[in-house]
Design a protein around this motif. Sequence first.
Motif, PDB file in Angstrom:
ATOM      1  N   ASN A 121      -3.386  -8.701   9.518  1.00 27.89           N
ATOM      2  CA  ASN A 121      -3.662  -7.507   8.184  1.00 27.89           C
ATOM      3  C   ASN A 121      -3.995  -7.871   7.367  1.00 27.89           C
ATOM      4  OD1 ASN A 121      -2.175  -6.972   5.390  1.00 27.89           O
ATOM      5  ND2 ASN A 121      -0.302  -8.496   5.854  1.00 27.89           N
ATOM      6  N   ARG A 160      -4.577  -6.126   4.554  1.00 21.88           N
ATOM      7  CA  ARG A 160      -3.955  -4.428   3.862  1.00 21.88           C
ATOM      8  C   ARG A 160      -4.260  -4.737   2.166  1.00 21.88           C
ATOM      9  NH1 ARG A 160       0.159  -4.087   7.592  1.00 21.88           N
ATOM     10  NH2 ARG A 160       0.943  -5.657   5.309  1.00 21.88           N
ATOM     11  N   GLU A 165       1.241  -1.388   0.378  1.00 21.73           N
ATOM     12  CA  GLU A 165       0.064  -0.401   0.120  1.00 21.73           C
ATOM     13  C   GLU A 165       0.905   1.330   0.286  1.00 21.73           C
ATOM     14  OE1 GLU A 165      -3.335   0.323   3.247  1.00 21.73           O
ATOM     15  OE2 GLU A 165      -4.172  -1.498   1.930  1.00 21.73           O
ATOM     16  N   ARG A 211      -6.506  -3.393  10.893  1.00 20.03           N
ATOM     17  CA  ARG A 211      -5.995  -3.632   9.695  1.00 20.03           C
ATOM     18  C   ARG A 211      -4.821  -3.414   9.657  1.00 20.03           C
ATOM     19  NH1 ARG A 211      -4.717  -0.225   5.003  1.00 20.03           N
ATOM     20  NH2 ARG A 211      -5.603  -1.245   3.818  1.00 20.03           N
ATOM     21  N   ASN A 212      -4.394  -2.651  10.296  1.00 20.45           N
ATOM     22  CA  ASN A 212      -2.487  -2.431  10.196  1.00 20.45           C
ATOM     23  C   ASN A 212      -1.854  -3.376  11.537  1.00 20.45           C
ATOM     24  OD1 ASN A 212       0.413  -1.856   8.949  1.00 20.45           O
ATOM     25  ND2 ASN A 212      -0.385   0.095   9.771  1.00 20.45           N
TER      26      ASN A 212
END
Length: 363
Positions: free
Chosen positions: A224, A226, A29, A206-207
């Motif tokens: 994760n 992403r 990303e 999400r991270n």
Amino acid sequence: MNIYQVSPKIGEEELNNISDSIGAKWLSEGPWAEKFLDNLKSVSKAKNAVLAPNGTLGLYLALLSLDLPPGSEVLVPSFTFFGSASSIVFAGLKPVFVDVSLDDYSMDLNDLKSKVTSNTKAVMAVHIYGQIVNLSKLSLLCKELNLVLLEDAAQAMGVKYDGTHSGCVGDIGVISFFADKTITTGEGAVVFTKNDELYEKLKLLRNQGRPNSGTFIHSSLGMNFRMTDLQAAVGVAQLSKLKDIENQRLATYHIYLEYLFNSENIGFMKRDKNSTFIPFRFPITTNKKDLIMQKLTDARVQTRSFFYPMHLQPPLIKYHNNKVPCKNSESLYKSGIALPIHGDLTENDIKLICEIILQNSND
Ligand SMILES: *Cc1c(COP(=O)(O)O)cnc(C)c1O
């Protein structure tokens, strides 16, 4: 096959963006993801948005961000794609299956009301085949009953209800960019939310539970979820084609209707006047489903059945313990065929498909 069910509108623009991404040597990303998010927000007017690896994981991520007590009930239509229900189970929650209307294939609000218990915490509305149904009523009902409203808008990129983009009416909403969706990144999704608190949670979840990559102190647990910049680069090109895709599909939809409209033996999805429409397939219902699907296959036309009801799915039956079947969902499965509606179809293709249907639909 000569006529495929799905054909993405994809080519040079996507290739150019991917090549730029590779040239920049930034594959996870990065700049394209940022641009894709900005463009998604400007098209949808969503307040907050995060990307996700696919629609199913987007729904899972959205459900995790709600922090509902384990085992809470989430109302979800029985007539939907499996990922709507499986994401609920994986999030440690209990799917409760609601029957749909035979007219518009969306949740029957009376059946929904009858299934609310003290343990119900959320509703997952699913926008089926390119339109949004009954969302203002559902939204009011959720406010009244203090339920979170989550939109599975996987099939509804670009579709608006009373002027508001899909995924932005409820508390949180998810749009898929799988290869057969309105716009595609191969695999991918976006999660919209108007709630700033949920947005902060989504970003951490999400991270890997950290505010930004590059730090190794994780303030909370996350995973994760992403996407790659290559996919986002494709998404930017796809999004710029959304209006063309909408116009082309609407034109194709009307050609199908012209050919089939007079047949008494074919049923069509009823349109909700408050929703715009970006046809996702051309759905029909008929008593001759198996015969017509066979004849279309013989003519090398790829067709798809409607969804098999969630309350009958082997791993989900155990959640449907009130034993009242969702009859309309079952009936739609028995009679429903999804016909292709993509940009590679010619008028002759549609004519061929409709002639086969008309020749084989009489009782
Ligand atoms: C496609 C779809 C999903 C899942 O999206 P993926 O990106 O394929 O995981 C969920 N719900 C509905 C209604 C869908 O059509």
